[in-house]
Motif scaffolding. Sequence first.
Motif, PDB file in Angstrom:
ATOM      1  N   ARG A 409      11.550   7.935   2.467  1.00 62.01           N
ATOM      2  CA  ARG A 409      12.320   8.871   1.532  1.00 62.01           C
ATOM      3  C   ARG A 409      13.861   8.259   1.609  1.00 62.01           C
ATOM      4  NH1 ARG A 409      15.462  11.732   5.205  1.00 62.01           N
ATOM      5  NH2 ARG A 409      14.896  11.367   7.271  1.00 62.01           N
ATOM      6  N   TRP A 410      14.713   8.685   1.039  1.00 66.55           N
ATOM      7  CA  TRP A 410      16.052   8.329   0.581  1.00 66.55           C
ATOM      8  C   TRP A 410      17.138   9.042   1.479  1.00 66.55           C
ATOM      9  CZ3 TRP A 410      17.521   3.545  -1.194  1.00 66.55           C
ATOM     10  CH2 TRP A 410      18.900   3.218  -1.645  1.00 66.55           C
ATOM     11  N   SER A 411      17.972   8.439   1.970  1.00 69.24           N
ATOM     12  CA  SER A 411      18.961   9.402   2.711  1.00 69.24           C
ATOM     13  C   SER A 411      20.256   8.416   2.761  1.00 69.24           C
ATOM     14  CB  SER A 411      18.895  10.146   3.973  1.00 69.24           C
ATOM     15  OG  SER A 411      19.712  10.824   4.308  1.00 69.24           O
ATOM     16  N   GLY A 412      20.902   7.832   1.579  1.00 72.09           N
ATOM     17  CA  GLY A 412      21.684   7.044   1.847  1.00 72.09           C
ATOM     18  C   GLY A 412      21.098   5.504   2.019  1.00 72.09           C
ATOM     19  N   GLY A 413      19.957   5.360   1.827  1.00 72.87           N
ATOM     20  CA  GLY A 413      19.176   4.237   2.169  1.00 72.87           C
ATOM     21  C   GLY A 413      17.928   4.521   2.459  1.00 72.87           C
ATOM     22  N   PHE A 414      16.683   3.747   2.293  1.00 72.30           N
ATOM     23  CA  PHE A 414      15.444   4.000   2.635  1.00 72.30           C
ATOM     24  C   PHE A 414      15.425   4.552   4.211  1.00 72.30           C
ATOM     25  CE2 PHE A 414      14.231   1.387  -0.685  1.00 72.30           C
ATOM     26  CZ  PHE A 414      13.358   2.231  -1.323  1.00 72.30           C
ATOM     27  N   LYS A 415      14.970   5.638   4.455  1.00 73.72           N
ATOM     28  CA  LYS A 415      14.341   6.001   5.700  1.00 73.72           C
ATOM     29  C   LYS A 415      12.924   6.047   5.693  1.00 73.72           C
ATOM     30  CE  LYS A 415      18.521   6.978   7.357  1.00 73.72           C
ATOM     31  NZ  LYS A 415      19.044   5.974   6.689  1.00 73.72           N
ATOM     32  N   VAL A 416      12.445   5.331   6.869  1.00 73.52           N
ATOM     33  CA  VAL A 416      10.986   5.131   6.797  1.00 73.52           C
ATOM     34  C   VAL A 416      10.242   5.634   8.099  1.00 73.52           C
ATOM     35  CG1 VAL A 416      11.082   3.059   5.487  1.00 73.52           C
ATOM     36  CG2 VAL A 416      11.065   2.949   7.888  1.00 73.52           C
ATOM     37  N   ARG A 417       8.852   5.893   8.110  1.00 72.08           N
ATOM     38  CA  ARG A 417       8.075   6.437   9.103  1.00 72.08           C
ATOM     39  C   ARG A 417       7.155   5.225   9.180  1.00 72.08           C
ATOM     40  NH1 ARG A 417       3.838   8.516  10.842  1.00 72.08           N
ATOM     41  NH2 ARG A 417       2.985   8.980   8.748  1.00 72.08           N
ATOM     42  N   THR A 418       6.648   4.783  10.537  1.00 64.32           N
ATOM     43  CA  THR A 418       5.708   3.896  10.428  1.00 64.32           C
ATOM     44  C   THR A 418       4.420   4.665  11.231  1.00 64.32           C
ATOM     45  OG1 THR A 418       6.554   3.117  12.609  1.00 64.32           O
ATOM     46  CG2 THR A 418       7.273   1.765  10.635  1.00 64.32           C
ATOM     47  N   VAL A 419       3.328   3.761  11.186  1.00 62.40           N
ATOM     48  CA  VAL A 419       2.161   4.382  11.784  1.00 62.40           C
ATOM     49  C   VAL A 419       2.517   4.155  13.213  1.00 62.40           C
ATOM     50  CG1 VAL A 419      -0.054   3.682  12.161  1.00 62.40           C
ATOM     51  CG2 VAL A 419       0.613   3.723   9.839  1.00 62.40           C
ATOM     52  N   GLY A 420       2.271   5.000  14.034  1.00 65.71           N
ATOM     53  CA  GLY A 420       2.271   4.947  15.472  1.00 65.71           C
ATOM     54  C   GLY A 420       3.845   4.885  15.864  1.00 65.71           C
ATOM     55  N   ASN A 421       4.770   5.165  14.910  1.00 63.97           N
ATOM     56  CA  ASN A 421       6.214   5.093  15.163  1.00 63.97           C
ATOM     57  C   ASN A 421       6.658   3.828  15.933  1.00 63.97           C
ATOM     58  OD1 ASN A 421       6.888   7.635  13.789  1.00 63.97           O
ATOM     59  ND2 ASN A 421       5.946   8.461  16.073  1.00 63.97           N
ATOM     60  N   LYS A 422       5.894   2.711  15.387  1.00 59.50           N
ATOM     61  CA  LYS A 422       6.406   1.471  16.137  1.00 59.50           C
ATOM     62  C   LYS A 422       7.447   0.626  14.985  1.00 59.50           C
ATOM     63  CE  LYS A 422       3.571   0.933  19.690  1.00 59.50           C
ATOM     64  NZ  LYS A 422       2.994   2.212  19.769  1.00 59.50           N
ATOM     65  N   ASP A 423       7.991  -0.297  15.768  1.00 60.50           N
ATOM     66  CA  ASP A 423       8.801  -1.327  14.813  1.00 60.50           C
ATOM     67  C   ASP A 423       8.241  -1.720  13.360  1.00 60.50           C
ATOM     68  OD1 ASP A 423      10.639  -0.968  16.870  1.00 60.50           O
ATOM     69  OD2 ASP A 423      10.417  -3.046  17.663  1.00 60.50           O
ATOM     70  N   VAL A 424       9.173  -1.751  12.434  1.00 56.34           N
ATOM     71  CA  VAL A 424       8.544  -1.954  11.016  1.00 56.34           C
ATOM     72  C   VAL A 424       7.930  -3.391  11.027  1.00 56.34           C
ATOM     73  CG1 VAL A 424       9.103  -2.218   8.760  1.00 56.34           C
ATOM     74  CG2 VAL A 424      10.239  -0.467  10.182  1.00 56.34           C
ATOM     75  N   ARG A 425       6.863  -3.444  10.440  1.00 53.36           N
ATOM     76  CA  ARG A 425       5.910  -4.928  10.425  1.00 53.36           C
ATOM     77  C   ARG A 425       5.715  -5.036   9.079  1.00 53.36           C
ATOM     78  NH1 ARG A 425       0.773  -5.274  13.940  1.00 53.36           N
ATOM     79  NH2 ARG A 425       0.802  -7.015  12.674  1.00 53.36           N
ATOM     80  N   GLY A 426       5.384  -4.124   8.228  1.00 51.72           N
ATOM     81  CA  GLY A 426       5.115  -4.134   7.000  1.00 51.72           C
ATOM     82  C   GLY A 426       4.682  -2.937   6.242  1.00 51.72           C
ATOM     83  N   ILE A 427       4.074  -2.672   5.301  1.00 50.10           N
ATOM     84  CA  ILE A 427       3.982  -1.528   4.282  1.00 50.10           C
ATOM     85  C   ILE A 427       2.423  -1.177   3.956  1.00 50.10           C
ATOM     86  CG2 ILE A 427       4.880  -0.138   2.615  1.00 50.10           C
ATOM     87  CD1 ILE A 427       6.865  -2.503   1.952  1.00 50.10           C
ATOM     88  N   CYS A 428       2.253  -0.084   4.253  1.00 46.10           N
ATOM     89  CA  CYS A 428       0.625   0.053   3.754  1.00 46.10           C
ATOM     90  C   CYS A 428       0.745   1.058   2.520  1.00 46.10           C
ATOM     91  CB  CYS A 428      -0.118   0.808   4.994  1.00 46.10           C
ATOM     92  SG  CYS A 428       0.324   2.476   5.535  1.00 46.10           S
ATOM     93  N   GLY A 429      -0.449   1.413   2.045  1.00 44.92           N
ATOM     94  CA  GLY A 429      -0.635   2.117   0.737  1.00 44.92           C
ATOM     95  C   GLY A 429       0.386   3.310   0.439  1.00 44.92           C
ATOM     96  N   THR A 430       0.391   4.263   1.383  1.00 45.72           N
ATOM     97  CA  THR A 430       1.018   5.508   1.336  1.00 45.72           C
ATOM     98  C   THR A 430       2.488   5.099   1.146  1.00 45.72           C
ATOM     99  OG1 THR A 430       1.046   5.864   3.694  1.00 45.72           O
ATOM    100  CG2 THR A 430      -0.550   6.949   2.253  1.00 45.72           C
ATOM    101  N   GLY A 431       3.105   4.130   1.986  1.00 41.67           N
ATOM    102  CA  GLY A 431       4.422   3.844   1.869  1.00 41.67           C
ATOM    103  C   GLY A 431       4.841   2.900   0.757  1.00 41.67           C
ATOM    104  N   LEU A 432       3.825   2.415  -0.011  1.00 37.29           N
ATOM    105  CA  LEU A 432       4.198   1.610  -1.212  1.00 37.29           C
ATOM    106  C   LEU A 432       4.487   2.703  -2.353  1.00 37.29           C
ATOM    107  CD1 LEU A 432       1.483  -1.304  -0.888  1.00 37.29           C
ATOM    108  CD2 LEU A 432       3.884  -1.672  -1.005  1.00 37.29           C
ATOM    109  N   ILE A 433       3.643   3.615  -2.315  1.00 36.06           N
ATOM    110  CA  ILE A 433       3.647   4.664  -3.330  1.00 36.06           C
ATOM    111  C   ILE A 433       4.960   5.385  -3.070  1.00 36.06           C
ATOM    112  CG2 ILE A 433       2.862   7.022  -4.369  1.00 36.06           C
ATOM    113  CD1 ILE A 433       1.265   4.337  -4.803  1.00 36.06           C
TER     114      ILE A 433
END
Length: 590
Positions: A409-433
Amino acid sequence: VAPSYAVDVLTVRKRIRTAEGGRLDEVLRSAGIPLNLYCGGRGLCGKCVVEIVRGKVSPPGGPEAALLAGKGFSPRHRLACMLRVRGPLSVRIPRGSVPGKIRVLDAGFAEKFEPAPAVKKYVIAPEAPSLDAPLSLAESLEKKLGRRLALSPEAVGELPGALVRGGGKVTVTVLDGREILDVESGDETDGCFGVAVDIGTSTVVVELIDLNTGRTRGRTASINAQVRFGPDVVTRISHAYEKPEGLSELSAVIRSQIDEMIRELAGKAGVPTGQIYEIVTAGNTAMTHFLFGVPVNTLAVAPFHGVFAVSPEARAGSLGLNVHPRARVYAAPNVRGFVGGDIAAGLSAVGMSGRTGRVLFVDLGTNGEIVLKAGGATSTTSTAAGPAFEGLSISCGMPALPGAVAEARWSGGFKVRTVGNKDVRGICGTGLIDILAVALAKGLLSSSGRIRTETGDIPVAGEVVLTQADIRGLQLAVAAVKSGVRMMIEQSGLRISDLDEILVAGGFGASLNIRNAMAVGLLPGVPERKVVFVGNTSLAGARKLLLSFPARDAIETYAKKIRHVSLASGRDFQDHFVSALEFGPYSGDV
Ligand code: FES
């Protein structure tokens, strides 16, 4: 004789000897170290990176160098699929290059049904033959069970020994109410298992199920090992019919993968593999043909029909699956063309034939399949969405593994939630949309798909960005589904607003943000209450067909009645496709 060299894999302290000229990914695979080959070893995905610690290698070609530099790798890193071994090497394999365990996001939705498996166990103590009652063992068994049995010589041969060992008691496993599959000594009625398999083009999911209780005893998922022959169905079909060994390679790979996954699940659950008596699979037409080793040549040319629709009768032993050798392997029926058993299983799971009203079923997998039921008639089509939604053809894309951006989502920049709340490694389908929808809303992306930032890409988090090429890939995937849906609706004389229900299936996981999916144009704009996320219905359907024998007859009959619409032959399809390339909600009410 070609010289041979040592390849030292420092990460796992393994030395492999290989002949000169071998492709590094293949050399590693032959030593039991498979790498991620999402693009099938074509140097496009950049997922098979290795670090060359020692040894001489030829310099990378331009596209490879650009890909690696773009991902921030040092000049010591190379794509294993682009590298031939020309001398001794020492390599290190980054964690991101080896396939990880995929988190199984959901088990899929299935309507309630009455369990009635095809396999049942009975414990009996047959009467000992006597001079007064001269029944044979087999006859006395039939008398106890109250039915005529089809007796194989193997099963009959096992009876006397089992009776002695079991102190006069045996457990017989009966298939379809008449065929004896297994004879065990004593009471083994508790040990009656089956396996449901979803053979996706990108992902394979296997579930171990207790046939007595219907309970799932374990579930595991991994990337379909066939990706090394190509990321999509079309390249794998070409591999199967162009190479002399192609079909048997593809068959062997999927069979041994399923076999390994079953072994892993059974081991964890403490279930003897010999007590697994039936395997039910759901896969698209090509995947099912590969499983049974049936040629796919007819799928390569119009009218793209498979050799069979209803599952051939096959036993596990003949397919090299190490469960009970006489266990049956049943595949959900193929519908038409590329619309296969995964969709049939999905329709069975959601009870499509019994649903009233106008229902649109969309499966967002590597092939986007669309089914429309209206006025008692059902039609279907498949679109070449490609593996973008599964993150496989996107530079920072990945399956829903820990560290994959699943929400943004957006809050002054992208705010993301990752699978397992781990460090960002990439993007899966739901994230892409989500990222697409946010980037459109914030003007980082125009509706024509042009990135409008200064850097020329969309920065998501850390090193993870979406490039212009990624956006183009997503644009094609969304447009394929959108134009398919529009054509189907139009051909049936309906309007979007006539739809009573949209069932969204696919491996996206329940976190697909429906509003965002509508904002980018992946789903038609209808009131949100009409959209139901049904998840991995291919798996749910395989499970249902395993647990309910009557459901197989029902879906085989229903599948035959479904009309197949070929998009390619539709005159308007090109127009629809071109206008669908524009990101944004469905316009109008067609
Ligand atoms: S780049 Fe090597 S497999 Fe894709």
